[in-house]
Design an enzyme around this catalytic site. Structure first.
Site, PDB file in Angstrom:
ATOM      1  N   GLN A   1       0.980  -1.058  -0.094  1.00 18.22           N
ATOM      2  CA  GLN A   1      -0.001   0.180   0.080  1.00 18.22           C
ATOM      3  C   GLN A   1       0.798   1.262   0.035  1.00 18.22           C
ATOM      4  O   GLN A   1       0.505   2.232  -0.536  1.00 18.22           O
ATOM      5  CB  GLN A   1      -0.831   0.047   1.094  1.00 18.22           C
TER       6      GLN A   1
ATOM      7  N   HIS B   1       1.066  -9.303   4.794  1.00 13.87           N
ATOM      8  CA  HIS B   1       0.097  -8.463   4.742  1.00 13.87           C
ATOM      9  C   HIS B   1      -0.742  -8.446   3.513  1.00 13.87           C
ATOM     10  O   HIS B   1      -0.507  -7.372   2.506  1.00 13.87           O
ATOM     11  CB  HIS B   1       0.425  -7.068   5.190  1.00 13.87           C
TER      12      HIS B   1
ATOM     13  N   ASN C   1      -1.299 -11.008   8.468  1.00 14.47           N
ATOM     14  CA  ASN C   1      -2.345 -10.009   8.981  1.00 14.47           C
ATOM     15  C   ASN C   1      -3.682 -10.490   8.613  1.00 14.47           C
ATOM     16  O   ASN C   1      -3.864 -11.047   7.363  1.00 14.47           O
ATOM     17  CB  ASN C   1      -1.913  -8.805   7.964  1.00 14.47           C
ATOM     18  N   GLU C   2      -4.625 -10.325   9.567  1.00 14.85           N
ATOM     19  CA  GLU C   2      -5.920 -10.405   9.201  1.00 14.85           C
ATOM     20  C   GLU C   2      -6.042 -11.923   8.665  1.00 14.85           C
ATOM     21  O   GLU C   2      -6.743 -12.062   7.513  1.00 14.85           O
ATOM     22  CB  GLU C   2      -6.664  -9.444   8.506  1.00 14.85           C
TER      23      GLU C   2
END
Length: 431
Positions: A18, A112, A156-157
Site C-alpha cells: 500500500q 500483509h 495480517n488479518e
C-alpha cells in the site's frame, strides 16, 4: 504526560504494497494490470515509502510516537521460488535500524495480504503447499533479521478470506439487491474491497486469469476462502511461529485478526454468537500458545435473526461506508480478553475521512476505551493507528484517506503532516 503508562506502545501502521510502490512481482500488482481488474486503479509508485521511509519515520519520531508497525514484502524477498534477494533484506534491515535510531520499536508483519505471483500460480492459499512456501520465506527472513527485532506478526488479518467468502455468498443470494444493500455489505469487511466488481470480473476475467495465474480462479490471500483454506492459513501461521521460536525464542510472536464489535439485536443472539465464532472463537486452538494477538477493528456489526442490520438512519459514515463508531474498539478488546489470555495489541484502528478533526475525535474516543480496558487489568500493550499515510487502499485505490500524513502524488509525493499525528503523539508515555 501521555494517556498511557511507560512501556505502552503508541504508533502507526502501514502495509508494504500500500505504501512502497512498484512491488512488481506480487499477485496484487498482476491483478492491477488486468483488463478486468478488481482494482479501481493500479498502485504504481504508491506513496514511495520504499525510498522515503527515513522521512516518514522521522515524522513519527518528531510527533512523539514510540513504535512503527510495517510489513516485509514477500514478493520482493523471493520474486521467484527459491531465489532470495539479499539487497531487499538489506533494505528492510535499514528500515528496522532507522526505527531504532529514531526511538521507535519496529513491529514487523511478515505477510500483509500480498503474495509473490508464483505462489498463486502454484495454487495459492487454498493449496497445502503454501504452508511450506511461507515457511521457507519466514526462515530466510528470520535468519537474516531475527537479531534486529523483538515483535513479529506472522500473518495480517488471517480471517479476511472467510469474511470475504461470507459477503460474496450473501451477494450471490441477492443478485437483484439495490444500491443501499450493496453499501451495507461494504461495511462488513475491514478492507478496501469492491465486492460488486469482484463478482462481475469473476465472470469476465477467467481467460485473463488463466493466462496470468494459470487458473481461472486464482486463490490470493484476499480471495473468498473455504474452510480448508482457513485451516491452511492457520497451519502456515503455526509453522512460522515454530520456526521463529526455534531461531529466536525471545521474539514475541502472534497474528492479527479483523474483528467487528458484533452487537446482537433482539432475536439475533444466536446468529451473533455464530458470527463471533466464525470471526474469532474457532481460531483459539491455533493461537492459544501465541505471545500476543493483534486486534484490528474499525466499526461495529449489528445482527438480527435475519442478518446484518444497516447503520442507523442518521449515523455518520466514513469514506469506507463504515459507521463512525470508535466505541467498538473497547467492546472488541473486552470480548477477546475473555477467551484469549496473552497480551493484546491494537494493531489497526482508524478512520477514512477528509475531516481531520473527526479523525482526532475518533482516536480520542477509541484510546479512551483502550485506557479503560487497561484500568480493568486487561493486558493491552499497544495502540497502532491505521494508517501513517494516505495510501493505496486496495480495490478502492487512492480515494480513501486514512492517513495521519497527506501525500500529494501529483507533485513529487510531498508530505503534509495532519494535526492528528501530533495528537496521537501526545498520547504516548513520557520517554
Amino acid at each position: 504526560m501521555g494517556k498511557f503508562q511507560k512501556g505502552f506502545f503508541v504508533g502507526a501502521a502501514t502495509a508494504a504494497h500500500q505504501v512502497e510502490g512498484n512491488n512488481i512481482y506480487s499477485d496484487c500488482w498482476a491483478q492491477e494490470q488486468l483488463k478486468y481488474s478488481i482494482f479501481q486503479e493500479p498502485s504504481l509508485d504508491a506513496v514511495d515509502h520504499y525510498n522515503r521511509y527515513q522521512e516518514d519515520i522521522e515524522y513519527m519520531a518528531d510527533a512523539g510516537l514510540n513504535a512503527y508497525r510495517f510489513s516485509i514484502e514477500w514478493a520482493r524477498i523471493e520474486p521467484e521460488q527459491g531465489k532470495f534477494v539479499e539487497t531487499e533484506i538489506e533494505h528492510y534491515r535499514n528500515v528496522i535500524r532507522c526505527c531504532r535510531e529514531k526511538g521507535l520499536e519496529p513491529f514487523v508483519t511478515l505477510h500483509h495480504f500480498s503474495s509473490p505471483l508464483w505462489v498463486i500460480q502454484k495454487g495459492g492459499w487454498e493449496s497445502e503447499d503454501v504452508i511450506q512456501y511461507f515457511a521457507e520465506y519466514v526462515e530466510y527472513v528470520m535468519k537474516k533479521l531475527g537479531n534486529e527485532i523483538k515483535y513479529v506478526c506472522t500473518i495480517n488479518e488471517a480471517n479476511m478470506g472467510l469474511q470475504i467468502a461470507a459477503i460474496m455468498e450473501r451477494q450471490k443470494r441477492q443478485e437483484k439487491a439495490n444500491t443501499s444493500r450493496r453499501k451495507e455489505e461494504g461495511q462488513q469487511v475491514q478492507l478496501g474491497m469492491d465486492s460488486e466488481k469482484m463478482e462481475e470480473n469473476e465472470r469476465l476475467g477467467a481467460e485473463e486469469n488463466e493466462r496470468v495465474f494459470y487458473t481461472a480462479t486464482p486463490q490470493t490471500f484476499c480471495s473468498s476462502r473455504t474452510e480448508q483454506g482457513d485451516f491452511i492459513v492457520m497451519k502456515a501461521h503455526q509453522k512460522a511461529v515454530h520456526i521463529i521460536k526455534e531461531l529466536y525464542p525471545e521474539i514475541k510472536t502472534g497474528l492479527t485478526l479483523s474483528l467487528h464489535d458484533i452487537q446482537p439485536q433482539p432475536g439475533g443472539e444466536e446468529r451473533a454468537k455464530a458470527e463471533w465464532e466464525k470471526e474469532f472463537t474457532h481460531y483459539l486452538p491455533y493461537i492459544e500458545q501465541d505471545n500476543f494477538l493483534g486486534v484490528q477493528n474499525y466499526s461495529r456489526s449489528r445482527i438480527r435473526a435475519d442478518g446484518i442490520v444497516p447503520a442507523p438512519e442518521h449515523a455518520e459514515l466514513t469514506q469506507m461506508n463504515y459507521e463512525y463508531y470508535p466505541e467498538a474498539l473497547e467492546h472488541v478488546i473486552r470480548a477477546v480478553s475473555k477467551q484469549f489470555h496473552g497480551d493484546l495489541y491494537v494493531t489497526e484502528n482508524g478512520i477514512a475521512t477528509a475531516d481531520d478533526t473527526r479523525r482526532i475525535a475518533f482516536i480520542e474516543k477509541a484510546t479512551d476505551g483502550v485506557a479503560s480496558c487497561i484500568a480493568d487489568d486487561i493486558p493491552v500493550k499497544g495502540y497502532f493507528y491505521w494508517s501513517l499515510l494516505d495510501n493505496f487502499e486496495w480495490h478502492r485505490g487512492y480515494t480513501m484517506t486514512f492517513g495521519l500524513i497527506q501525500v500529494d502524488r501529483k507533485h513529487g509525493m510531498k508530505r503534509q503532516v495532519k494535526p492528528s499525528l501530533a495528537y496521537l503523539g501526545q498520547l504516548c508515555p513520557d520517554k
